[in-house]
Structures are given as C-alpha cells and as structure tokens.
Design a protein around this motif. Structure first.
Motif, PDB file in Angstrom:
ATOM      1  N   LYS A 296      30.012  29.452   0.930  1.00 47.94           N
ATOM      2  CA  LYS A 296      30.953  28.586   1.643  1.00 47.94           C
ATOM      3  C   LYS A 296      30.710  28.496   3.144  1.00 47.94           C
ATOM      4  O   LYS A 296      31.351  27.674   3.812  1.00 47.94           O
ATOM      5  N   GLY A 297      29.853  29.345   3.668  1.00 43.38           N
ATOM      6  CA  GLY A 297      29.641  29.356   5.107  1.00 43.38           C
ATOM      7  C   GLY A 297      30.801  29.956   5.867  1.00 43.38           C
ATOM      8  O   GLY A 297      30.907  29.797   7.087  1.00 43.38           O
ATOM      9  N   LYS A 298      31.687  30.676   5.181  1.00 37.52           N
ATOM     10  CA  LYS A 298      32.885  31.251   5.790  1.00 37.52           C
ATOM     11  C   LYS A 298      32.608  32.685   6.222  1.00 37.52           C
ATOM     12  O   LYS A 298      31.955  33.448   5.517  1.00 37.52           O
ATOM     13  N   LYS A 299      33.143  33.045   7.393  1.00 33.97           N
ATOM     14  CA  LYS A 299      32.945  34.378   7.943  1.00 33.97           C
ATOM     15  C   LYS A 299      34.253  35.161   7.886  1.00 33.97           C
ATOM     16  O   LYS A 299      35.285  34.692   8.367  1.00 33.97           O
ATOM     17  N   ILE A 300      34.213  36.344   7.268  1.00 37.03           N
ATOM     18  CA  ILE A 300      35.368  37.228   7.202  1.00 37.03           C
ATOM     19  C   ILE A 300      34.998  38.529   7.895  1.00 37.03           C
ATOM     20  O   ILE A 300      33.997  39.159   7.543  1.00 37.03           O
ATOM     21  N   ILE A 301      35.793  38.911   8.870  1.00 35.89           N
ATOM     22  CA  ILE A 301      35.507  40.099   9.670  1.00 35.89           C
ATOM     23  C   ILE A 301      36.338  41.275   9.177  1.00 35.89           C
ATOM     24  O   ILE A 301      37.565  41.187   9.091  1.00 35.89           O
ATOM     25  N   VAL A 302      35.677  42.372   8.833  1.00 35.25           N
ATOM     26  CA  VAL A 302      36.348  43.635   8.539  1.00 35.25           C
ATOM     27  C   VAL A 302      36.280  44.447   9.826  1.00 35.25           C
ATOM     28  O   VAL A 302      35.253  45.023  10.165  1.00 35.25           O
ATOM     29  N   THR A 303      37.370  44.483  10.572  1.00 38.07           N
ATOM     30  CA  THR A 303      37.305  44.899  11.972  1.00 38.07           C
ATOM     31  C   THR A 303      36.818  46.329  12.173  1.00 38.07           C
ATOM     32  O   THR A 303      36.086  46.604  13.125  1.00 38.07           O
ATOM     33  N   ASN A 304      37.215  47.263  11.294  1.00 39.52           N
ATOM     34  CA  ASN A 304      36.766  48.638  11.510  1.00 39.52           C
ATOM     35  C   ASN A 304      35.275  48.787  11.227  1.00 39.52           C
ATOM     36  O   ASN A 304      34.586  49.569  11.894  1.00 39.52           O
ATOM     37  N   PHE A 305      34.722  48.014  10.282  1.00 43.32           N
ATOM     38  CA  PHE A 305      33.270  48.044  10.082  1.00 43.32           C
ATOM     39  C   PHE A 305      32.559  47.290  11.202  1.00 43.32           C
ATOM     40  O   PHE A 305      31.513  47.728  11.700  1.00 43.32           O
ATOM     41  N   THR A 306      33.113  46.159  11.597  1.00 34.80           N
ATOM     42  CA  THR A 306      32.517  45.386  12.687  1.00 34.80           C
ATOM     43  C   THR A 306      32.434  46.225  13.958  1.00 34.80           C
ATOM     44  O   THR A 306      31.477  46.115  14.733  1.00 34.80           O
ATOM     45  N   ASN A 307      33.418  47.083  14.173  1.00 36.11           N
ATOM     46  CA  ASN A 307      33.386  47.938  15.350  1.00 36.11           C
ATOM     47  C   ASN A 307      32.204  48.907  15.309  1.00 36.11           C
ATOM     48  O   ASN A 307      31.557  49.168  16.321  1.00 36.11           O
ATOM     49  N   ILE A 308      31.902  49.435  14.118  1.00 37.24           N
ATOM     50  CA  ILE A 308      30.725  50.298  13.966  1.00 37.24           C
ATOM     51  C   ILE A 308      29.460  49.506  14.229  1.00 37.24           C
ATOM     52  O   ILE A 308      28.546  49.962  14.924  1.00 37.24           O
TER      53      ILE A 308
END
Length: 457
Positions: A296-308
């Motif tokens: 779908k070209g959609k971006k979902i951010i998992v913030t605690n993983f993104t922080n790592i």
C-alpha cells in the motif's frame, strides 16, 4: 606512529556483531557507538589499515558527542501527574492500587501554581531557549482532572508544549476539539485489536473494559498529527502484535508504541512475557510493517523501535531517552506527582524513597541534584555486569532503572528484557544492511541530524 590495527596495542577495540545475515556482520567500537556494516569476507579490512586510521582521526569527536548525549543534556520535559486516581484498574499498572483508587486529585490552583514554578525553572534557572519545554499530563488518568488541565493549557500555551497520555474513556467530542485547537499531543492506550483481549486487562473497577469507546476515539483522532497509540505488551496480548499492526493499517494509525510491560509492580511482573516469545511476535509485527508498505505504500511507525533505529543511525536523534545510560530520568525529564513530589520518572512514583523534593516546598534545582536523583542519573552501563562488556551497550542502556530496582532491589543490574533488546538491535542492523531502515524511521529524521562521518565502501 598511529595505530593501523584494532584490538592490539594502542588501537581501538572493535567488536564483531553477528546480525543474522549470511554475508554481513557489524563491526562496533562500543565506547563511541561507532559501527560499520562489512562483508564477512572483508572483516580484516575493518580491523586494520585505512578504516582504523580514519576512526582514530575522529574518535575524540565521536566520544565528545556521546558524552554530551549521556551527561551534558538538561531537562526539557516534565511528566505531570495531576491525579493519583484512575477510573481503570489495569492489572499491570506501575502505580499502587490504593493510590489509584483513593489518591489525590490536584485543584485548578495547584495545577496552575505548579506550572508557574516549572515556567520559572525552565526559563529562569535553566535559561532554556529555542523549543518550548514539554509538559505531558500523565497517569494515573489525567482526564479525571480535565477541567484543571484544560484551564492550565489555555493559561500557559505560550510557555509550554503540552501532551496528554490517557486511556481515552473520558474523552468527549468537545475535548477532542479542544485538543486539536490548542495543538496538544495526545496518546491513547489500546492493548489489542480485539475486544475480548483488550478488555481482559484494561478494565474499570467493576471489571468492564472500554474497547468500543476507545476505537471510536481513535477513529476521531487518527488524522490528527499529534496523535499516537500506546500498547502495553503482556503475556496476554503478545501473540496479537502482528494483528495490531493490521489494526493500525485499518484505522489509519500512523504511530504506535508497542511497550513491553514495565515490571515496577507485582502485576506487571506476573504479566511479563518471556523474552523469546516477545521477540518472535515483536519482530513479526515489524515484518508486517514492511509487508503493508510493499502493498500500500503506507508507513507505520513503532516509536520505541524507531527510537532504537534512530539511536544507531544518528545517536542524537533519539526522541525517547530510555535506551541510553544514564537514562533520561532526572536528566532530560522528570516527573511530578499529584502531591507535588518530584521523581526522576513516573515509573518511580510508586517508590517514595526516590522523591527528590516537592515543587511547593523546595527549589527544583535542589530536587534534581538530590541523592535519590543522583542514584538514577549516575547509573551507567559501565558499572553493570555484563553490560560493561557488551558491544551494543549504548544502543540499549539496560533500561529501565525503576523496573530493575523493583525486580532486583538494586539499580546496577541488567534489564529483565536483556535478550529482547539484543535481538531488536540485531534486527535494526539487518534493516540497515539490507537498505530497508528508512521505512522504519520518522520521515523527518534526517532533518534532525548533521552527518559527521561516512566511511567509503
């Protein structure tokens, strides 16, 4: 003569980290968090010659940057708990039950006076400039003091950036309108994509959940830029993490935190998932993000993983300060209870011995320099075994000190989630090595960085 080799003489000490790929590994210098992805058949080039010489030229700069991140920052945020009470009785809450059932609720005057003291601390004592300091109205359930905090937001909106973390059950349409009008950040808690699972742990004092109400709130907030969802991961909902990502897709949630339950109270300890199971389903959830993006070209951010991920790609871009040591508690932020007591972090509010003072009686600068605070701000991975020998110690930080204290009755112990964090970091390096990491980072993350070093292939 400058060193040409790692791991001997005066050369740097490089660790080789297996990241689970057949053709690549990561070479890390732990003290500075310097790393490079290398082909397995070229490891010797990373441990000798030009690579070592280039690192040696810049190592003091790298060390200075890491030391500033760890020891040079000043507080810029407060987790403000305007009430001890909650309309919910979640099994895993990090606050004691008697506090949540019968505790104090601040008056409008107490909330306003507290913010006046905080304003003076940030603007006069610290002399903060640039971005406004943040005030996050936090739990128990802050909307039990809704009138007081909404009035305070109107009064101090030119002085602070405000946020609210809530279970969502008390949010009405007019409240959502107020939040949007005043650009207040809002985080809503939802632990599972199914009613029977979500309502099993997050329930009111009568034992009833509110899944339908919370989903309705989410649907009304999903297009709001300041909105996110927080899911606490326990042994009850851990197998539903990939499905939770599907739920985010279906309800247009762009940002979610999948936060392993904090073990600061007995209920959290009893619901802690095993690291192996947590790792398996968490990584499956991260895989699902890639699958959705491909379709779908959609971006979902998992913030605690993104922080790592951000901590690896650019250490100073991390937005959460749990995965560095000393952690951000008492250093980058602090917490205030409904009685005005000052703690390094909200997780410590259940431990009165970690109060450094009271906002109505003491100077904040004295509270932040108190013995209880110094115990937390002085907690370093270099003093923890086996963390002191770990290659990824500055990407993990052995969090959370309150959780560790509750678990082991001392601060200088590794995290009860040690192997889970290790596998998250390996996964992050795999994404970098395969060129998929941008999908898991905030869209504007590069705007917050200045490239200081790049090693040619």
């Amino acid at each position: 003569m400058k060193p040409k080799y790692a791991n001997t003489g005066y050369g740097p000490n490089f660790f080789v980290l297996d990241i689970g790929l057949s053709d690549k590994v990561v070479v890390i210098e732990p003290d500075t968090a310097f790393w490079v992805v290398v082909e397995k058949n070229n490891i010797e080039k990373a441990l000798s010659g030009e690579a070592v010489l280039e690192f040696e030229k810049r190592k003091e700069e790298f060390k200075k940057e890491m030391d500033y991140l760890r020891f040079g920052l000043v507080p810029s945020a407060v987790y403000f708990n305007p009430t001890e009470r909650c309309n919910f009785n979640c099994t895993y809450c990090y606050l004691p039950e008697d506090m949540r059932r019968e505790g104090k609720i601040m008056t409008k005057e107490e909330v306003s006076t507290s913010l006046l003291h905080l304003k003076e601390f940030f603007y006069k004592d610290i002399g903060i400039k640039g971005t406004k300091p943040q005030i996050i109205f936090h739990g128990s359930e802050p909307l039990l003091a809704k009138d007081a905090i909404f009035l305070a937001i109107e009064e101090y909106e030119n002085d602070f950036l405000f946020g609210i973390q809530t279970n969502g059950t008390l949010l009405e349409d007019e409240d959502i309108d107020f939040i949007k009008k005043h650009n207040v950040g809002i985080g809503v808690s939802l632990d599972a994509p199914r009613k029977e699972i979500a309502d099993k742990i997050r329930k009111n004092w009568a034992g009833k959940g509110a899944f339908s109400k919370i989903v309705d709130v989410i649907d009304k907030l999903c297009s709001y830029p300041g909105f996110n969802v927080i899911s606490t991961v326990t042994k009850i909902n851990v197998t539903y993490l990939p499905e939770m990502i599907d739920f985010c897709d279906e309800h247009n949630i762009h940002m979610i935190m999948l936060n392993p339950v904090r073990c600061t109270q007995k209920g959290g300890q009893e619901l802690k998932p095993e690291d192996e199971e947590l790792t398996y389903y968490f990584l499956k959830a991260l895989d699902r993000i890639y699958e959705i993006h491909e379709r779908k070209g959609k971006k979902i951010i998992v913030t605690n993983f993104t922080n790592i991920m951000a901590a690896i790609c650019g250490p100073t871009t991390r937005r959460l300060m749990c995965d560095i040591s000393p952690c951000g508690g008492g250093r980058c932020f602090f917490a205030m209870s409904a009685h005005g007591n000052i703690f390094p972090c909200s997780e410590f509010i259940g431990f009165p011995e970690f109060s450094g003072g009271n906002i109505f009686k003491d100077k904040l600068s004295d509270a932040l320099n108190s013995i209880p605070f110094r115990k937390v701000t002085g907690r370093k991975v270099e003093d923890i075994d086996p963390c002191r020998r770990c290659a990824i110690r500055h990407f993990c930080g052995a969090p959370c000190p309150a959780e560790v204290y509750s678990f082991y009755e001392k601060l200088n112990s590794p995290s009860p989630y040690c192997s889970f964090y290790e596998e998250l970091i390996r996964y992050a390096f795999r994404l970098i090595a395969t060129g998929r990491h941008e999908l898991y980072l905030w869209d504007d993350w590069e705007d917050e960085t200045v490239e200081t070093f790049r090693l040619a292939s």
